[in-house]
Design an enzyme around this catalytic site. Structure first.
Site, PDB file in Angstrom:
ATOM      1  N   ILE A 130      37.643  40.598  16.342  1.00 42.47           N
ATOM      2  CA  ILE A 130      38.746  39.664  16.545  1.00 42.47           C
ATOM      3  C   ILE A 130      39.184  39.172  15.174  1.00 42.47           C
ATOM      4  O   ILE A 130      38.356  38.910  14.303  1.00 42.47           O
ATOM      5  CB  ILE A 130      38.285  38.500  17.454  1.00 42.47           C
ATOM      6  CG1 ILE A 130      38.081  39.018  18.884  1.00 42.47           C
ATOM      7  CG2 ILE A 130      39.278  37.345  17.428  1.00 42.47           C
ATOM      8  CD1 ILE A 130      37.508  37.985  19.852  1.00 42.47           C
ATOM      9  N   GLY A 131      40.484  39.040  14.975  1.00 42.58           N
ATOM     10  CA  GLY A 131      41.013  38.588  13.694  1.00 42.58           C
ATOM     11  C   GLY A 131      41.470  37.143  13.757  1.00 42.58           C
ATOM     12  O   GLY A 131      41.054  36.386  14.615  1.00 42.58           O
ATOM     13  N   ASP A 132      42.374  36.786  12.876  1.00 40.81           N
ATOM     14  CA  ASP A 132      42.797  35.394  12.775  1.00 40.81           C
ATOM     15  C   ASP A 132      43.827  34.987  13.811  1.00 40.81           C
ATOM     16  O   ASP A 132      43.951  33.811  14.147  1.00 40.81           O
ATOM     17  CB  ASP A 132      43.396  35.143  11.378  1.00 40.81           C
ATOM     18  CG  ASP A 132      44.661  35.967  11.185  1.00 40.81           C
ATOM     19  OD1 ASP A 132      45.765  35.398  11.185  1.00 40.81           O
ATOM     20  OD2 ASP A 132      44.547  37.197  11.050  1.00 40.81           O
ATOM     21  N   THR A 185      51.057  41.980  11.714  1.00 39.17           N
ATOM     22  CA  THR A 185      50.982  41.028  12.796  1.00 39.17           C
ATOM     23  C   THR A 185      52.445  40.688  12.967  1.00 39.17           C
ATOM     24  O   THR A 185      53.244  40.979  12.088  1.00 39.17           O
ATOM     25  CB  THR A 185      50.248  39.774  12.289  1.00 39.17           C
ATOM     26  OG1 THR A 185      48.966  40.131  11.829  1.00 39.17           O
ATOM     27  CG2 THR A 185      50.133  38.711  13.344  1.00 39.17           C
ATOM     28  N   GLY A 245      48.113  38.917   7.579  1.00 39.49           N
ATOM     29  CA  GLY A 245      47.430  39.435   6.403  1.00 39.49           C
ATOM     30  C   GLY A 245      46.022  39.858   6.746  1.00 39.49           C
ATOM     31  O   GLY A 245      45.762  40.386   7.821  1.00 39.49           O
ATOM     32  N   GLY A 298      42.846  39.279   8.130  1.00 39.43           N
ATOM     33  CA  GLY A 298      42.356  38.303   9.090  1.00 39.43           C
ATOM     34  C   GLY A 298      41.153  37.501   8.648  1.00 39.43           C
ATOM     35  O   GLY A 298      41.099  36.274   8.833  1.00 39.43           O
TER      36      GLY A 298
END
Lengths: 326, 331
Positions: free
Chosen positions: B217-219, B188, B239, B241
């Site tokens: 979808i991640g963080d 990221t 990292g 997610g």
């Protein structure tokens, strides 16, 4: 201590002049959900099962803004979202942008239990639904006349507001009592002390296609850890930026406040008329706090307290109310 | 007190054996971004502008997992996401599921500034991008050879293992422990800053996890998970997610500072230590001008600079190239 359960069916500018035909069916559903949830808890079901089954009932009821009966996007379509979280393990699942899945909350649970993914959206989520064989229906199934009318009114109000120079948030709510916001949710602590939270919604009437609200965002609309479980409703954007659900737990943890005080502190810190929440704690406390005109809500505890209401003065409770309007 | 800036290009199991040709271009970009960001802050630009311009540079660099150079989904496509947040006002914007937008972080900012919403995704986000006339390119622009190869390896690894270690072709079994793929599946980019006026801002952008399910979808775009800023601090995480989401990493750093009175470094260390090993990294700055870069992974591509002249660039913790006491914490 014992089990406890709380249910919400949206907080907002629910007009006190809401006619019986718009009020009674929703109250009846809240009571039915309360009974179903309480029966499941009495039977020893896990909190995660209980919040899911209650939210499924609310999704299936066309009078609430979730599942069937979801409000419509600006394009006249339905884009549903939901999330679920288990307190003890911090496991969670969230789905967004669904248009054919009958029970979004169940898809969120399947995602949580069957994949390493927490959050799945739009085409990918719909594809997953098909892979998993969950119940789906044609998009038209979810669209109700009420919501077609609600969308028309919203678009009308937007036209007026853009000529008057009002911000979108200043649009007065339609008098049908649903306003433009709404969500359904349930929190529970079971006989074994497990906490869980589940929230589901169609979002915000006339929202831009692709707009995601607070409901599927862990920490905003839904949160559960070892201390408490929270489900929120209201103005999604405010709930996101104030990380409402997470903050209730954080205030309990770091300030050592009981659930009620933590919830009040968080809601009091938000702009007026933006939020409502239901919450239960690992210690069996339950509270329902809102800073809007009303919130469709209900709760029950093993000790026998039950409560159903919309506003502050109509509460049908068999003991001291656990509702707080700020 | 003065301004301060920190940026990252991904935390993960970055092997020490990372060859020069994989290390130097990224370090060079980090240094260039640090210079650009510091120059903007010296010139009095607001923090929000600074984090956006730095993240745009990182998105444009094909060696980082954001914008061009994003890792690929299981379908071989790119689905980019980003978020920005302004500490003083709690205004924020987020986007997910982008496939043609050259700078996702800028679209996130437009969502924040031009709509009553915070978060737009997939078709709706792409439609908004066109309405706004932001720069878009054919999806093929974002796909690099490295990522096609990375996806191929990930699919191959999935057939024999459930977890995410990626064996490199031609290596003996003993050597497959540390993936030579330096981006591994995490990565990221992000930037946090406090400007001369004391305003805090954060921005994060990513292509997500290699071989992710389309629609995952991640963080990064979730306020409170990968991205968060309030009046106390600004945080950008990287990292795994899913761990960052359930541990509400970015929000928790600010909460610990606020409720427990911890200084930034201690709050960040505590939060990172509370997530599973090998999953989390973050950069953060506080309203008091503190800077911190913490990770519980093997490494994190990162850099920071402050007005009083401190600067640091590094990947692992013991080789950080800094001109003073390091602000990096490895847990």
């Amino acid at each position: 201590m014992g089990w406890a359960l709380a249910v919400q069916g949206a907080a907002g500018a629910i007009s006190p002049s809401l006619p019986p035909e718009l009020r009674e069916p929703r109250l009846a559903t809240l009571r039915r959900c309360l009974d179903l949830g309480a029966a499941a808890l009495r039977a020893g079901r896990h909190a995660l099962d209980v919040v899911e089954l209650v939210v499924r009932e609310l999704e299936n009821c066309p009078h609430f803004n979730a599942g069937r009966g979801s409000v419509l996007t600006a394009d006249g379509t339905v884009e549903m979202e939901a999330s679920i979280m288990e307190g003890r393990t911090l496991r969670c699942g969230a789905v967004v942008g669904l248009s054919t899945v009958v029970n979004p909350i169940s898809l969120a649970r399947v995602l949580m239990e069957k994949t390493p993914v927490i959050y799945l959206a739009f085409d990918g989520a719909e594809a997953f639904a098909r892979d998993q064989g969950v119940e789906t229906k044609d998009p038209s199934y979810f669209i109700t006349q009420d919501n077609i009318e609600r969308l028309r009114q919203e678009k009308e109000a937007n036209k007026l507001q853009s000529t008057k120079g009002q911000s979108p948030q200043e649009i007065p709510s339609p008098t049908d009592g649903n306003s433009r916001i709404g969500t359904v949710g349930c929190v529970a602590v079971d006989a074994a002390g497990n906490l869980a939270s589940a929230t589901s919604t169609g979002g915000h009437a006339n929202k831009m296609a692709g707009r995601i609200g607070d409901t599927p965002i862990v920490g905003a609309g839904t949160y559960a850890n070892a201390l408490c479980a929270v489900s929120t409703t209201g103005m999604g954007e405010d709930i996101i930026r104030y990380t409402v659900a997470r903050d209730v737990a954080a205030v309990m943890e770091h300030r050592g406040l009981p659930l009620r005080d933590a919830a009040v502190r968080v809601v009091a810190g938000m702009p007026r008329d933006t939020v409502g929440l239901v919450a239960v704690s690992g210690a069996g406390e339950v509270c329902m706090v809102y800073n809007t005109i009303g919130m469709f809500r209900a709760c029950a505890t093993e000790a026998g307290h039950t409560e159903v209401g919309i506003w502050a003065d109509d509460v049908d409770a068999n003991g001291e109310s656990v509702s707080i309007r700020l | 007190m003065g301004w301060a800036l920190a940026l990252h290009g991904g935390a993960g199991d970055i092997p020490r054996s990372l060859p020069t040709e994989r290390r130097e271009p990224r370090l060079a970009t980090l240094r260039r971004c640090l210079d650009l960001g510091a120059a903007a802050l010296r010139a009095g630009r607001p923090a929000l502008d600074v984090v956006e311009l730095v993240v745009r540079e990182l998105e444009d660099c094909p060696h980082f997992n954001a914008g061009r150079g994003s890792v690929l989904t299981a379908d071989g496509t790119v689905e980019m996401e980003a978020a920005v947040m302004e500490g003083a006002t709690l205004r924020c914007g987020a986007v997910s599921g982008l496939s043609t937008v050259v700078n996702p972080v800028s679209l996130a900012r437009l969502v924040m500034e031009k709509t009553p919403h915070i978060y737009l995704a997939f078709h709706g986000a792409e439609a908004f991008a066109r309405e706004q006339g932001v720069e878009t390119k054919d999806p093929s622009h974002f796909i690099t050879e490295d990522n096609i190869e990375r996806l191929r390896q990930a699919k191959e690894a999935n057939r024999v293992q459930i977890d995410y270690t990626q064996p490199m072709k031609g290596q003996s079994p003993q050597e497959t422990k540390a993936p030579v793929d330096d981006n591994s599946q995490t990565g990221t980019v992000g930037c946090v800053a406090i400007d001369a006026a004391g305003n805090l801002a954060t921005a994060t952008s990513t292509g997500g996890l290699v071989n992710k399910m389309p629609g995952r979808i991640g963080d990064t775009p979730l306020v409170g998970a990968g991205t968060y800023a309030n009046a106390i601090c600004a945080v950008s995480a990287t990292g795994r997610g899913e761990e960052i989401i359930r541990h509400t990493v970015a929000r928790d750093v600010a909460a610990l500072m606020e409720h427990c009175g911890l200084p930034l470094r201690d709050a960040a260390a505590r939060v990172v230590a509370g997530t599973p090993r090998g999953t989390t990294g973050l950069v953060a700055v506080s309203g008091a001008g503190e800077v911190c870069m913490a990770h519980n992974t093997t490494g994190m591509f990162r850099a920071c600079a402050t007005e009083d002249g401190y600067a640091e660039v590094g990947i692992w913790t013991d080789e950080a190239d800094g001109n003073g006491a390091s602000v990096s914490v490895r847990l």
